[in-house]
Design an enzyme around this catalytic site. Structure first.
Site, PDB file in Angstrom:
ATOM      1  N   GLY A   1       0.990  -1.112  -0.029  1.00 20.84           N
ATOM      2  CA  GLY A   1       0.070  -0.030   0.157  1.00 20.84           C
ATOM      3  C   GLY A   1       0.925   1.365   0.050  1.00 20.84           C
TER       4      GLY A   1
ATOM      5  N   PRO B   1      14.018 -16.484  -3.608  1.00 16.90           N
ATOM      6  CA  PRO B   1      12.466 -16.100  -3.343  1.00 16.90           C
ATOM      7  C   PRO B   1      11.769 -15.044  -4.254  1.00 16.90           C
ATOM      8  CG  PRO B   1      13.856 -16.052  -1.307  1.00 16.90           C
ATOM      9  CD  PRO B   1      14.716 -15.910  -2.368  1.00 16.90           C
TER      10      PRO B   1
ATOM     11  N   ARG C   1      14.457  -0.022   0.557  1.00 23.81           N
ATOM     12  CA  ARG C   1      15.228  -0.330   1.555  1.00 23.81           C
ATOM     13  C   ARG C   1      14.563   0.151   2.865  1.00 23.81           C
ATOM     14  NH1 ARG C   1      18.669   3.401   2.606  1.00 23.81           N
ATOM     15  NH2 ARG C   1      18.979   3.484   0.161  1.00 23.81           N
TER      16      ARG C   1
ATOM     17  N   CYS D   1     -15.685   9.593  17.938  1.00 27.54           N
ATOM     18  CA  CYS D   1     -16.772   8.736  17.935  1.00 27.54           C
ATOM     19  C   CYS D   1     -17.092   7.895  19.260  1.00 27.54           C
ATOM     20  CB  CYS D   1     -16.364   7.715  16.804  1.00 27.54           C
ATOM     21  SG  CYS D   1     -17.913   7.038  16.056  1.00 27.54           S
TER      22      CYS D   1
ATOM     23  N   GLN E   1     -18.575   9.521  22.707  1.00 29.97           N
ATOM     24  CA  GLN E   1     -19.682   9.158  23.488  1.00 29.97           C
ATOM     25  C   GLN E   1     -19.369   8.791  24.907  1.00 29.97           C
ATOM     26  OE1 GLN E   1     -21.047   5.690  21.167  1.00 29.97           O
ATOM     27  NE2 GLN E   1     -21.821   6.989  19.378  1.00 29.97           N
TER      28      GLN E   1
ATOM     29  N   HIS F   1     -14.879  11.078  12.487  1.00 31.61           N
ATOM     30  CA  HIS F   1     -13.607  10.393  12.367  1.00 31.61           C
ATOM     31  C   HIS F   1     -12.565  11.555  11.525  1.00 31.61           C
ATOM     32  CE1 HIS F   1     -14.158   6.629  13.952  1.00 31.61           C
ATOM     33  NE2 HIS F   1     -15.427   6.673  13.451  1.00 31.61           N
TER      34      HIS F   1
ATOM     35  N   GLU G   1      -9.681  11.659  11.643  1.00 31.56           N
ATOM     36  CA  GLU G   1      -8.289  11.090  11.033  1.00 31.56           C
ATOM     37  C   GLU G   1      -8.444  10.923   9.841  1.00 31.56           C
ATOM     38  OE1 GLU G   1     -10.523   9.903  13.110  1.00 31.56           O
ATOM     39  OE2 GLU G   1     -10.815   7.793  12.973  1.00 31.56           O
TER      40      GLU G   1
HETATM   41  N1  GLN Z   1     -20.196   2.009  18.935  1.00 33.72           N
HETATM   42  C1  GLN Z   1     -20.307   3.401  18.563  1.00 33.72           C
HETATM   43  C2  GLN Z   1     -21.559   3.283  17.627  1.00 33.72           C
HETATM   44  O1  GLN Z   1     -21.948   2.650  17.030  1.00 33.72           O
HETATM   45  C3  GLN Z   1     -19.322   4.254  18.138  1.00 33.72           C
HETATM   46  C4  GLN Z   1     -18.791   3.863  16.636  1.00 33.72           C
HETATM   47  C5  GLN Z   1     -17.197   4.380  16.559  1.00 33.72           C
HETATM   48  O2  GLN Z   1     -16.557   4.670  17.542  1.00 33.72           O
HETATM   49  N2  GLN Z   1     -16.915   4.285  15.069  1.00 33.72           N
HETATM   50  O3  GLN Z   1     -22.300   4.506  17.547  1.00 33.72           O
END
Ligand code: GLN
Length: 569
Positions: free
Chosen positions: A18, A191, A240, A382, A386, A512, A514
């Site tokens: 990747g 290989p 490398r 996420c 929560q 998210h 990230e």
């Molecule tokens: N389990 C939680 C939900 O479904 C959080 C999901 C997550 O962190 N991607 O809302």
């Protein structure tokens, strides 16, 4: 018509196909070419969304809501390739389409077979990836290792594809391993010869070899590989081990791989420069001025790939401040007990990532409480968001036993509950709230300051959300709703923060971030999180991050530490 590069892997898995593919993409983009990247995955799952992170690593989510292979994350970090559903093809999707067509009667009278029906469908999907995009080059990476039974239809499809478009329009790049045998003091090419032989048996002669190696490959070994594998000597490229993955495009370019590719494909050779990438990404990574320690508290910490994009985004956040981010990975389950202050001693920031299911939840909540009470910069993602809401509800708003209905259906205070649109869903594959949604930020918040915008868009993958009924109660106690998405069923809380009087930088999002961070364009939340971690370090330890704990070239790149045990173990 675009030019095509097909990338295969041989000898063993985990050679970094990747990253090699993304690096080729980066190198070609630096010449002003438009690149589109695609991953072909030989497993039968329709997508990796239903797989355990231990099976597959992170699930990467695109704007159009596809749950995809984590290699698409590498493509996003290195290149500007458009990414969506069409950029990740699996055996599952291919068979699903062919079988649906068969049931519809599209093949009436015929026997449906791997060749030509499955291979045709694969070729169609390779062609499809450039629809409406007009790329100069399409890079298709084939998952798995040559010799695997399940890769065969993909290899046959690309063999036919090249035959149809002609050699000047498609090339094969094979990533292989040249092991170093210590006892003999030698690098071994056998290989690789076998792996190339395997490819030739199915009609594919690679044009370029990328040779993963720990040591420099001497000219005689390189010539031998070229001779026995039937490859031009200049097309045998040394891959490398490097100090940072972001150095790989530079290493390839230094060996003239860009010129070799352009020559094969008849692309006009334009001089391109990776100078900015070198300066802004590689040099900054290798010569940081400061260092911070960030704790990541999750369930899958011993697997490198489970939180791949988060680890990368943290490093990017560091680059914005010329700072090396040392990531300390904590097993959430083990944080339920033990001396938390001792365990988290010397961390400058705490991040709780996404996740599913009950295991480790109370450990995460305990860590969040510690971050809140000790004013340690906190970023929740996420599930991490929560958990932050649950912790605040329990400890500050005094809503006893507050919880998410994911973990306790009968909780007296369901501060996190199932999204309305999720309530009648029975099928678990591809049915979460997925992909990009817009969000309006409240002025004067940390989030607004980070994004410098009122309207943002971020990607989601969840079923549960902040229960709006609790907004008023929680806000009264100092939790702030900093971002809202207006859905057809009402407002959805996308970001929460703590009031400045309670905590200097405590931010958590239902999405998210990230997935959108790039080394040369760090995500604003990660950038500010690391910035605040630096500030915290300064105030806590009285240093400005530039003394004492300064990285030395000898202890670079920083190793990630995994903390499994609680201090009592
Ligand atoms: N389990 C939680 C939900 O479904 C959080 C999901 C997550 O962190 N991607 O809302």
């Amino acid at each position: 018509m675009p030019k095509y590069i097909f990338i295969t892997g041989g000898v063993v898995s985990s050679l970094g196909k990747g990253i090699a593919s993304a690096s080729i993409g980066k190198m070609l983009e630096a010449k002003g070419l438009r690149v589109t990247m695609q991953k072909l995955d030989p497993y039968i799952n329709v997508d990796p969304g239903t797989m355990n992170p231990y099976q597959h690593g992170e699930v990467y989510v695109t704007d159009d809501g596809a749950e995809t292979d984590l290699d698409l994350g590498h493509y996003q970090r290195f290149t500007n390739t458009p990414l969506g559903k069409v950029n990740n093809v699996t055996t599952g999707q291919v068979y699903y389409t062919v079988i649906s067509k068969e049931r519809r009667g599209d093949y009436l009278g015929g026997t449906v077979q791997v060749v030509p029906h499955i291979t045709d469908e694969i070729k169609e999907r390779i062609r499809n990836v450039s629809k409406g995009k007009r790329p100069d080059v399409v890079i298709s990476e084939i998952g798995g290792t040559v010799g695997d039974i399940e890769s065969l239809p993909f290899l046959e499809a690309v063999r036919q594809f090249r035959h149809e478009v002609g050699k000047e329009n498609a090339i094969f790049v094979h990533l292989t391993l040249i092991p170093y045998i210590k006892a003999a003091g030698e690098l071994k090419s056998k290989p690789t010869q076998h792996s190339v032989g395997r490819l030739r048996e199915i009609g594919i002669q690679p044009d370029i070899l990328l040779c993963r190696t720990e040591k420099r490959i001497p000219k005689e070994v390189r010539d031998k590989i070229a001779l026995f594998c039937n490859i031009d000597p200049e097309a045998v490229i040394e891959a490398r081990d490097v100090r940072t993955i972001y150095e790989v495009p530079l290493m390839f370019k230094d060996q003239g791989l860009d010129k070799v590719i352009c020559d094969f494909l008849g692309l006009e050779y334009r001089a391109g420069s990776l100078l900015e990438w070198k300066r802004e990404v590689v040099d900054r990574t290798l010569k940081p001025a400061k260092r911070v320690k960030i704790a990541v508290v999750g369930k899958y910490i011993d697997l490198q790939d489970a939180y791949k994009s988060i680890y990368e985004a943290l490093k990017h956040g560091g680059l914005a401040h010329h700072t090396d981010v040392v990531i300390k990975r904590y097993n959430a389950e083990r944080m339920q007990r033990g001396n938390i202050a001792r365990l988290l001693n010397k961390v400058d920031g705490i991040l709780v990532p996404g996740g599913f299911g009950n295991r480790g939840i109370e450990g995460k909540i305990r860590v969040i409480q510690y971050a809140r009470e000790n004013k340690i910069p906190f970023l929740g993602i996420c599930l991490g968001m929560q958990c932050a809401v649950i912790e605040f509800a329990r400890s500050v708003a005094e809503l006893k036993n507050a919880n998410s209905t994911e973990f306790n259906k009968k909780t007296a205070h369901p501060v996190i509950s199932l999204l309305e649109e999720q309530q009648d869903i029975k099928n678990l594959g591809g049915t979460m709230r997925l992909g990009a949604y817009d969000c309006r930020l409240k002025k004067g918040t940390h989030s607004f300051r980070a994004y410098r915008a009122e309207e943002i868009s971020e990607r989601h993958r969840h079923r549960y959300e902040f229960n709006y009924k609790y907004r008023e109660t929680l806000e009264k106690h100092g939790l702030m709703v900093a971002g809202i998405h207006q859905s057809s069923t009402g407002p959805l809380v996308e970001i929460i923060e703590l009031d400045g009087k309670l905590h200097p930088w405590f931010v958590a999002g239902q999405f998210h971030p990230e997935f959108k961070s790039k080394p040369d364009k760090p995500h604003p939340l990660f950038r500010d999180f690391v910035g605040n971690a630096l500030r915290f370090k300064r105030s806590e330890h009285g240093d400005n991050g530039e003394n004492g704990d300064q990285p030395e070239s000898s202890d670079f790149p920083s190793v990630e530490e995994i903390i499994h045990a609680s201090s009592e173990d």
